[in-house]
Design an enzyme around this catalytic site. Structure first.
Site, PDB file in Angstrom:
ATOM      1  N   SER A   1      25.287  26.130  41.168  1.00  0.00           N
ATOM      2  CA  SER A   1      26.095  24.924  41.426  1.00  0.00           C
ATOM      3  C   SER A   1      27.155  25.163  42.387  1.00  0.00           C
ATOM      4  O   SER A   1      27.957  26.369  42.298  1.00  0.00           O
ATOM      5  CB  SER A   1      26.352  24.281  40.229  1.00  0.00           C
ATOM      6  OG  SER A   1      25.432  24.013  39.441  1.00  0.00           O
TER       7      SER A   1
ATOM      8  N   ASP B   1      30.357  14.835  42.606  1.00  0.00           N
ATOM      9  CA  ASP B   1      30.334  16.165  42.179  1.00  0.00           C
ATOM     10  C   ASP B   1      30.710  17.078  43.334  1.00  0.00           C
ATOM     11  O   ASP B   1      30.030  18.320  43.355  1.00  0.00           O
ATOM     12  CB  ASP B   1      29.077  16.520  41.513  1.00  0.00           C
ATOM     13  CG  ASP B   1      29.104  17.601  40.517  1.00  0.00           C
ATOM     14  OD1 ASP B   1      30.344  18.017  40.408  1.00  0.00           O
ATOM     15  OD2 ASP B   1      28.124  18.080  40.143  1.00  0.00           O
TER      16      ASP B   1
ATOM     17  N   HIS C   1      32.069  19.896  38.883  1.00  0.00           N
ATOM     18  CA  HIS C   1      31.788  20.336  37.581  1.00  0.00           C
ATOM     19  C   HIS C   1      32.085  21.830  37.251  1.00  0.00           C
ATOM     20  O   HIS C   1      32.182  22.269  36.110  1.00  0.00           O
ATOM     21  CB  HIS C   1      30.412  19.915  37.032  1.00  0.00           C
ATOM     22  CG  HIS C   1      29.199  20.483  37.448  1.00  0.00           C
ATOM     23  ND1 HIS C   1      28.443  20.524  38.492  1.00  0.00           N
ATOM     24  CD2 HIS C   1      28.730  21.942  37.111  1.00  0.00           C
ATOM     25  CE1 HIS C   1      27.739  21.251  38.968  1.00  0.00           C
ATOM     26  NE2 HIS C   1      27.779  22.123  37.869  1.00  0.00           N
TER      27      HIS C   1
END
Length: 473
Positions: A319, A241, A203
């Site tokens: 992330s 992801d 993402h």
């Protein structure tokens, strides 16, 4: 001889001393302490003198306090041992610890005001910090002073961060809409190969709607040492992801070592690293809260996924950054946190990430077989509860319950029924969904024999042919 005298004397002190709670003074009054010590030493050492005995007593108190002797008005011998409050229990410790204290006579001070300057000689969980932290590209760290592998010492977190830190990068991707720049997507990554292969979150670098990078696959990469590169998105898997970014460098790049997430236990210390809010080189620490948090527990739809749950502080920009164990090995990739709560962070286990990377190398994408079964792990406690409700439930110790079969799915065509208990899959006994997933691997289109138990302990052998899962599931 001095060490032996000190050992005998301190043994007597440990049995005779009592605690003066108000002053932090350990005191014993009475002539017995000297006479008892002298008599015992006579039995153990044929030659001695009182001066040697006094010197040994002084050495025995080194590093932990001040020994004083006096004679009160009643002509009774008084021995007082004043020690700092953190060390009040030190005399109860083993002779090995006292021997280490004796080896440091230079710490003896006759000035009570100097007690605070006496360095602590006791450490239950750590030791002297390591001064041998390499700053090279490998990020290797010295062993420290007697800190055992896996034990938490005063330098453990810092050493783990030093090993992984040089391989942590900051990723920045411009967000363009119809040719207009609408800000940037910022995240983190981990170099896992000296040739410039970077692990990160999909993402961060991929437009989820169009399955492509928002800037034609180009990513700005900044290393911890300040160097910048232009990276290219090679692969991305939206379901897990996880994505791979590649940069090119004329010199070998620092890389992190991958560990094993299967060895983690709830309560193990971990370190989260990354660039939250573009603050590069940020380190936070915490513990593993859960090693197999299911996606369904988090309200996430689609196929089953498992996460490592930790209480490490992570925020936007973390992330894709690494989650490392206390040995400086990457055990997960940080992917998300619960916005409405503190201390609820989640990472993809590195064992799953390694499987995904192998799929990328072999197929260019992640191939996931699909059976069309909803499954539930069983254990002897759940089986006992189910048998209480229905005495026809199969008598098994473990297995995988099938509560639902998707109509028209490969499992439906193979003859699976709701209520079946899978006990063998592809010729191997199984007791968990994870085992079934590992056995299937990427075996799409290959027949797999399955043994199921049914009501009244009847069994059936079924042959199921998995199909490739829809990536949008």
């Amino acid at each position: 001889m001095g060490h032996l005298l000190a050992r005998v004397f301190c043994g007597i002190l440990r049995r005779k001393l009592h605690r003066n709670r108000g002053t932090g003074i350990l005191q014993y009054r009475g002539p017995e302490v000297f006479s008892c010590a002298l008599n015992r030493i006579k039995r153990k050492v044929p030659v001695f003198n009182k001066h040697s005995f006094i010197r040994s007593v002084a050495l025995a108190t080194a590093g932990s306090g001040l020994l004083c002797s006096s004679i009160d008005t009643d002509l009774r011998t008084s021995i007082s041992l004043a020690i700092p409050s953190p060390l009040l229990e030190s005399l109860l410790w083993s002779w090995r610890t006292l021997r280490e204290m004796i080896a440091r006579p230079s710490y003896v001070s006759l000035d009570p005001m100097q007690y605070e300057k006496i360095p602590s000689l006791f450490s239950r969980i750590g030791s002297v910090p390591s001064e041998d932290i390499s700053k090279g590209v490998s990020g290797e760290v010295g062993d420290g002073a007697n800190t055992s592998r896996g034990c938490l010492g005063r330098d453990s977190i810092a050493n783990a961060a030093a090993r992984v830190g040089p391989a942590v990068v900051n990723l920045s991707v411009p967000r363009d809409i119809y040719g207009l720049t609408m800000g940037k997507s910022v995240g983190s990554g981990t170099i896992i190969d000296s040739d410039g292969t970077i692990l990160t979150c999909a993402h961060v670098v991929v437009d989820f709607k169009g399955l492509r990078s928002p800037s034609e696959g180009k990513v700005d990469v900044t290393l911890q040492d300040g160097r910048t590169f232009e990276g290219t998105v090679l692969n991305a898997d939206l379901h897990s992801d996880i994505a791979i970014v590649k940069i090119n460098s004329k010199t070998p790049l620092p890389m992190a070592q991958l560990g094993s997430s299967s060895k983690l236990r709830p309560g193990d210390w971990v370190v989260a690293m990354g660039c939250p809010l573009s603050l590069q080189n940020t380190v936070t620490a915490g513990i593993v809260s859960c090693v197999d948090r299911n996606s369904s527990d988090l309200g996430l739809g689609g196929m089953r996924r498992e996460y490592l749950q930790t209480d490490c502080a992570i925020n936007g920009g973390n992330s894709g950054g690494p989650l490392a164990n206390i040995d400086g090995e990457v055990v997960g990739i940080n992917v998300m946190k619960v916005a409405a709560a503190d201390g609820l962070s989640f990472a993809v286990p590195i064992d799953s990430v390694s499987t995904i990377v192998e799929h990328f190398k072999k197929n260019g994408r992640v191939v996931r077989p699909w059976l069309g079964l909803k499954m539930l792990d069983l254990n002897h406690m759940i089986v006992a509860q189910l048998r209480e409700k229905d005495d026809t439930f199969p008598n098994v110790n473990k297995g995988i319950l099938v509560p639902m079969v998707t109509p028209g799915s490969p499992a439906d065509r193979a003859g699976f029924h709701p209520g079946d208990v899978v006990v063998e899959f592809d010729g191997r006994p199984v007791g968990s969904i994870k085992e079934v997933i590992e056995i299937m691997g990427d075996k799409v289109g290959k027949p797999l024999k399955t043994v199921v138990k049914r009501a009244n302990d009847s069994s059936a052998t079924l042959t199921v042919i998995p199909e490739e899962a829809n990536p949008d599931m």
